[in-house]
Design a protein around this motif. Structure first.
Motif, PDB file in Angstrom:
ATOM      1  N   ALA A  78       0.839  -1.194   0.000  1.00 36.88           N
ATOM      2  CA  ALA A  78       0.000   0.000   0.000  1.00 36.88           C
ATOM      3  C   ALA A  78       0.873   1.242   0.000  1.00 36.88           C
ATOM      4  O   ALA A  78       1.903   1.300   0.684  1.00 36.88           O
ATOM      5  N   SER A  79       0.468   2.225  -0.779  1.00 41.24           N
ATOM      6  CA  SER A  79       1.203   3.489  -0.830  1.00 41.24           C
ATOM      7  C   SER A  79       0.830   4.354   0.369  1.00 41.24           C
ATOM      8  O   SER A  79      -0.161   4.109   1.052  1.00 41.24           O
ATOM      9  N   TRP A  80       1.628   5.373   0.607  1.00 43.05           N
ATOM     10  CA  TRP A  80       1.224   6.408   1.536  1.00 43.05           C
ATOM     11  C   TRP A  80       0.041   7.147   0.921  1.00 43.05           C
ATOM     12  O   TRP A  80      -0.144   7.131  -0.295  1.00 43.05           O
ATOM     13  N   PRO A  81      -0.798   7.798   1.729  1.00 42.81           N
ATOM     14  CA  PRO A  81      -1.975   8.485   1.167  1.00 42.81           C
ATOM     15  C   PRO A  81      -1.583   9.581   0.177  1.00 42.81           C
ATOM     16  O   PRO A  81      -0.622  10.316   0.391  1.00 42.81           O
ATOM     17  N   TRP A  82      -2.357   9.657  -0.898  1.00 44.17           N
ATOM     18  CA  TRP A  82      -2.239  10.742  -1.874  1.00 44.17           C
ATOM     19  C   TRP A  82      -3.405  11.698  -1.626  1.00 44.17           C
ATOM     20  O   TRP A  82      -4.546  11.394  -1.952  1.00 44.17           O
ATOM     21  N   PHE A  83      -3.117  12.856  -1.049  1.00 47.47           N
ATOM     22  CA  PHE A  83      -4.151  13.849  -0.804  1.00 47.47           C
ATOM     23  C   PHE A  83      -4.381  14.671  -2.074  1.00 47.47           C
ATOM     24  O   PHE A  83      -3.456  14.905  -2.858  1.00 47.47           O
ATOM     25  N   ILE A  84      -5.630  15.097  -2.259  1.00 47.18           N
ATOM     26  CA  ILE A  84      -6.011  15.800  -3.481  1.00 47.18           C
ATOM     27  C   ILE A  84      -6.455  17.211  -3.120  1.00 47.18           C
ATOM     28  O   ILE A  84      -7.599  17.421  -2.687  1.00 47.18           O
ATOM     29  N   PRO A  85      -5.577  18.204  -3.274  1.00 46.32           N
ATOM     30  CA  PRO A  85      -5.970  19.585  -2.969  1.00 46.32           C
ATOM     31  C   PRO A  85      -6.746  20.210  -4.124  1.00 46.32           C
ATOM     32  O   PRO A  85      -6.489  19.907  -5.295  1.00 46.32           O
ATOM     33  N   VAL A  86      -7.711  21.048  -3.800  1.00 47.07           N
ATOM     34  CA  VAL A  86      -8.432  21.820  -4.814  1.00 47.07           C
ATOM     35  C   VAL A  86      -8.598  23.244  -4.291  1.00 47.07           C
ATOM     36  O   VAL A  86      -8.793  23.450  -3.097  1.00 47.07           O
ATOM     37  N   PRO A  87      -8.531  24.231  -5.179  1.00 48.68           N
ATOM     38  CA  PRO A  87      -8.585  25.639  -4.728  1.00 48.68           C
ATOM     39  C   PRO A  87     -10.003  26.189  -4.595  1.00 48.68           C
ATOM     40  O   PRO A  87     -10.238  27.364  -4.848  1.00 48.68           O
ATOM     41  N   PHE A  88     -10.964  25.352  -4.208  1.00 42.62           N
ATOM     42  CA  PHE A  88     -12.344  25.805  -4.054  1.00 42.62           C
ATOM     43  C   PHE A  88     -13.052  24.900  -3.052  1.00 42.62           C
ATOM     44  O   PHE A  88     -12.480  23.919  -2.572  1.00 42.62           O
ATOM     45  N   ALA A  89     -14.312  25.249  -2.760  1.00 41.23           N
ATOM     46  CA  ALA A  89     -15.154  24.454  -1.852  1.00 41.23           C
ATOM     47  C   ALA A  89     -14.424  24.218  -0.525  1.00 41.23           C
ATOM     48  O   ALA A  89     -13.997  25.171   0.125  1.00 41.23           O
ATOM     49  N   ILE A  90     -14.263  22.956  -0.104  1.00 42.59           N
ATOM     50  CA  ILE A  90     -13.651  22.667   1.197  1.00 42.59           C
ATOM     51  C   ILE A  90     -12.132  22.527   1.101  1.00 42.59           C
ATOM     52  O   ILE A  90     -11.478  22.207   2.088  1.00 42.59           O
ATOM     53  N   GLY A  91     -11.568  22.725  -0.075  1.00 42.78           N
ATOM     54  CA  GLY A  91     -10.120  22.717  -0.222  1.00 42.78           C
ATOM     55  C   GLY A  91      -9.500  21.374  -0.552  1.00 42.78           C
ATOM     56  O   GLY A  91      -8.293  21.285  -0.749  1.00 42.78           O
ATOM     57  N   THR A  92     -10.300  20.333  -0.622  1.00 43.09           N
ATOM     58  CA  THR A  92      -9.752  19.011  -0.924  1.00 43.09           C
ATOM     59  C   THR A  92     -10.844  18.088  -1.463  1.00 43.09           C
ATOM     60  O   THR A  92     -12.028  18.282  -1.170  1.00 43.09           O
ATOM     61  N   MET A  93     -10.424  17.137  -2.247  1.00 44.95           N
ATOM     62  CA  MET A  93     -11.319  16.068  -2.690  1.00 44.95           C
ATOM     63  C   MET A  93     -10.975  14.771  -1.984  1.00 44.95           C
ATOM     64  O   MET A  93     -11.232  13.678  -2.494  1.00 44.95           O
ATOM     65  N   GLY A  94     -10.381  14.887  -0.800  1.00 42.88           N
ATOM     66  CA  GLY A  94     -10.065  13.692  -0.014  1.00 42.88           C
ATOM     67  C   GLY A  94      -8.692  13.148  -0.342  1.00 42.88           C
ATOM     68  O   GLY A  94      -7.780  13.885  -0.731  1.00 42.88           O
ATOM     69  N   ALA A  95      -8.553  11.848  -0.182  1.00 46.30           N
ATOM     70  CA  ALA A  95      -7.267  11.195  -0.400  1.00 46.30           C
ATOM     71  C   ALA A  95      -7.506   9.757  -0.832  1.00 46.30           C
ATOM     72  O   ALA A  95      -8.586   9.203  -0.607  1.00 46.30           O
ATOM     73  N   VAL A  96      -6.499   9.181  -1.458  1.00 45.60           N
ATOM     74  CA  VAL A  96      -6.590   7.785  -1.885  1.00 45.60           C
ATOM     75  C   VAL A  96      -5.288   7.073  -1.523  1.00 45.60           C
ATOM     76  O   VAL A  96      -4.233   7.698  -1.384  1.00 45.60           O
ATOM     77  N   ILE A  97      -5.407   5.761  -1.370  1.00 44.67           N
ATOM     78  CA  ILE A  97      -4.242   4.899  -1.168  1.00 44.67           C
ATOM     79  C   ILE A  97      -4.224   3.869  -2.292  1.00 44.67           C
ATOM     80  O   ILE A  97      -5.260   3.267  -2.603  1.00 44.67           O
ATOM     81  N   ARG A  98      -3.095   3.688  -2.903  1.00 45.56           N
ATOM     82  CA  ARG A  98      -2.960   2.703  -3.977  1.00 45.56           C
ATOM     83  C   ARG A  98      -2.455   1.387  -3.399  1.00 45.56           C
ATOM     84  O   ARG A  98      -1.472   1.364  -2.649  1.00 45.56           O
ATOM     85  N   MET A  99      -3.143   0.311  -3.713  1.00 38.80           N
ATOM     86  CA  MET A  99      -2.739  -1.015  -3.242  1.00 38.80           C
ATOM     87  C   MET A  99      -2.444  -1.908  -4.437  1.00 38.80           C
ATOM     88  O   MET A  99      -3.150  -1.868  -5.446  1.00 38.80           O
ATOM     89  N   ARG A 100      -1.391  -2.702  -4.313  1.00 37.51           N
ATOM     90  CA  ARG A 100      -1.004  -3.626  -5.371  1.00 37.51           C
ATOM     91  C   ARG A 100      -1.076  -5.055  -4.844  1.00 37.51           C
ATOM     92  O   ARG A 100      -0.812  -5.308  -3.680  1.00 37.51           O
ATOM     93  N   GLY A 101      -1.400  -5.970  -5.744  1.00 32.27           N
ATOM     94  CA  GLY A 101      -1.416  -7.373  -5.361  1.00 32.27           C
ATOM     95  C   GLY A 101      -2.770  -7.810  -4.837  1.00 32.27           C
ATOM     96  O   GLY A 101      -3.629  -7.006  -4.490  1.00 32.27           O
ATOM     97  N   ARG A 102      -2.959  -9.119  -4.789  1.00 26.84           N
ATOM     98  CA  ARG A 102      -4.217  -9.700  -4.338  1.00 26.84           C
ATOM     99  C   ARG A 102      -4.296  -9.673  -2.818  1.00 26.84           C
ATOM    100  O   ARG A 102      -3.303  -9.839  -2.106  1.00 26.84           O
ATOM    101  N   ILE A 103      -5.495  -9.469  -2.319  1.00 28.40           N
ATOM    102  CA  ILE A 103      -5.741  -9.578  -0.877  1.00 28.40           C
ATOM    103  C   ILE A 103      -5.998 -11.043  -0.568  1.00 28.40           C
ATOM    104  O   ILE A 103      -6.711 -11.741  -1.294  1.00 28.40           O
ATOM    105  N   ARG A 104      -5.423 -11.530   0.520  1.00 27.35           N
ATOM    106  CA  ARG A 104      -5.375 -12.975   0.754  1.00 27.35           C
ATOM    107  C   ARG A 104      -6.714 -13.606   1.107  1.00 27.35           C
ATOM    108  O   ARG A 104      -6.982 -14.740   0.702  1.00 27.35           O
ATOM    109  N   SER A 105      -7.533 -12.918   1.870  1.00 25.63           N
ATOM    110  CA  SER A 105      -8.718 -13.585   2.404  1.00 25.63           C
ATOM    111  C   SER A 105      -9.865 -12.608   2.558  1.00 25.63           C
ATOM    112  O   SER A 105      -9.694 -11.386   2.532  1.00 25.63           O
ATOM    113  N   ARG A 106     -11.065 -13.157   2.785  1.00 22.72           N
ATOM    114  CA  ARG A 106     -12.245 -12.331   3.017  1.00 22.72           C
ATOM    115  C   ARG A 106     -12.097 -11.536   4.316  1.00 22.72           C
ATOM    116  O   ARG A 106     -12.507 -10.378   4.398  1.00 22.72           O
TER     117      ARG A 106
END
Length: 321
Positions: free
Chosen positions: A88-116
């Motif tokens: 998993a990557s460190w969080p990628w925050f998404i800044p925007v110059p309007f509204a509340i100032g951000t569209m949140g953040a995402v984390i990128r994950m690679r590979g299969r998750i092992r179990s339910r």
């Protein structure tokens, strides 16, 4: 006689410093400070700042509160992914110059998750961790807010920014929003309950939100967005862990629910429907062990996640009164 070397764990590969993650987080601090200062001044919570230092101070309550919620949410995912050895990557925050100032953040994950069970941990950890921060922030923020009389009752289910209302204005030739003026913050069910039950807000009253309370409301709303059970949204992860491939049908059904809410309650749900259906998609990648039974603890986590979704659901995500 053969001698064996003691067993040693392989050293984890060195990770490069996450320069761009830090840069984007820094930019998000600046944009949320700006949004917070604008909200504080526009709402009368502080006087017009005389200098840059005053402007920064005015934006701190909102920015600090909102980023605390978002960081808790993303780090919940990050820690759970690392515990289950999912890249998993460190969080990628998404800044925007309007509204509340951000569209949140995402984390990128690679590979299969092992179990339910691992999928539930990774999917539910973000919303639950964010809610642990958002709920106290909301309660504290309302205690800083003012409660006053209002001329028009807020719409908690059918809003003036629904597609039906907007299309009605369009075809009637009337000016949109005529006679309307006050902008209403999102109304998650938990926010409505806290206002009514904890702070005793009456039928002809409402909360004029302090910047901290506004950050708490936004935090609950973001939680609801993420818990919609579509594709690889957080709610989609939990749904797939419980239902397997049937989760795609549930996701498509919720897509219809989003369109209905856009028609009747708030057009902004149409935006989320388009983003979820076009970019997130309805399908979900399989996990390695599809047959693994859910542990009792994970079933409780699923129940808590469903309850949180119901409490944060926000039919009227934006409105004017």
């Amino acid at each position: 006689m053969e001698t064996r070397q003691p067993y040693e764990l392989a050293a984890a590969p060195a990770r490069p410093f996450p320069v761009w993650n830090v840069v984007l987080f820094g930019a998000t601090i600046l944009t949320t400070l700006t949004a917070g200062a604008d909200f504080a001044v526009g709402g009368g919570w502080t006087q017009e700042p005389a200098d840059l230092a005053g402007y920064v101070r005015a934006g701190v309550p909102f920015s600090l509160s909102l980023l605390a919620i978002l960081v808790a949410h993303e780090m919940g995912h990050f820690v759970a992914a690392r515990l289950h050895r999912v890249e998993a990557s460190w969080p990628w925050f998404i800044p925007v110059p309007f509204a509340i100032g951000t569209m949140g953040a995402v984390i990128r994950m690679r590979g299969r998750i092992r179990s339910r069970n691992a999928l539930i941990d990774i999917g539910a950890s973000g919303p639950l961790a964010g809610a642990v921060v958002a709920i106290p922030v909301l309660v504290y923020g309302i205690s800083l807010s003012s409660i006053g009389e209002i001329a028009v009752e807020p719409n908690f289910l059918f809003g003036n920014l629904s597609l039906v209302k907007l299309l009605g204005w369009l075809f009637s030739g009337e000016a949109p929003f005529q006679g309307l003026g006050a902008v209403m913050e999102p109304q998650p069910l938990l926010y409505v309950l806290v206002k009514k039950l904890l702070f005793g807000v009456g039928p002809a009253q409402d909360v004029f939100v302090h910047p901290v309370a506004y950050a708490g409301v936004i935090g609950l709303f973001v939680t609801a967005l993420n818990l919609v059970p579509i594709g690889q949204l957080d709610g989609g992860h939990v749904a797939y862990a419980v239902l397997g491939r049937k989760a795609e049908r549930v996701g498509r059904a919720f897509g219809v629910v989003l369109v209905v809410m856009a028609l009747l309650s708030s057009f902004s749900w149409l935006v989320w429907y388009l983003l979820a259906s076009r970019f997130v998609k309805y399908g979900h990648p399989p996990v390695d062990d599809e047959a693994e039974p859910l542990s009792r603890g994970r079933k409780l986590v699923v129940a808590a996640t469903v309850l949180l979704f119901l409490l944060t659901l926000t039919p009227v995500a934006a409105d004017v009164l």
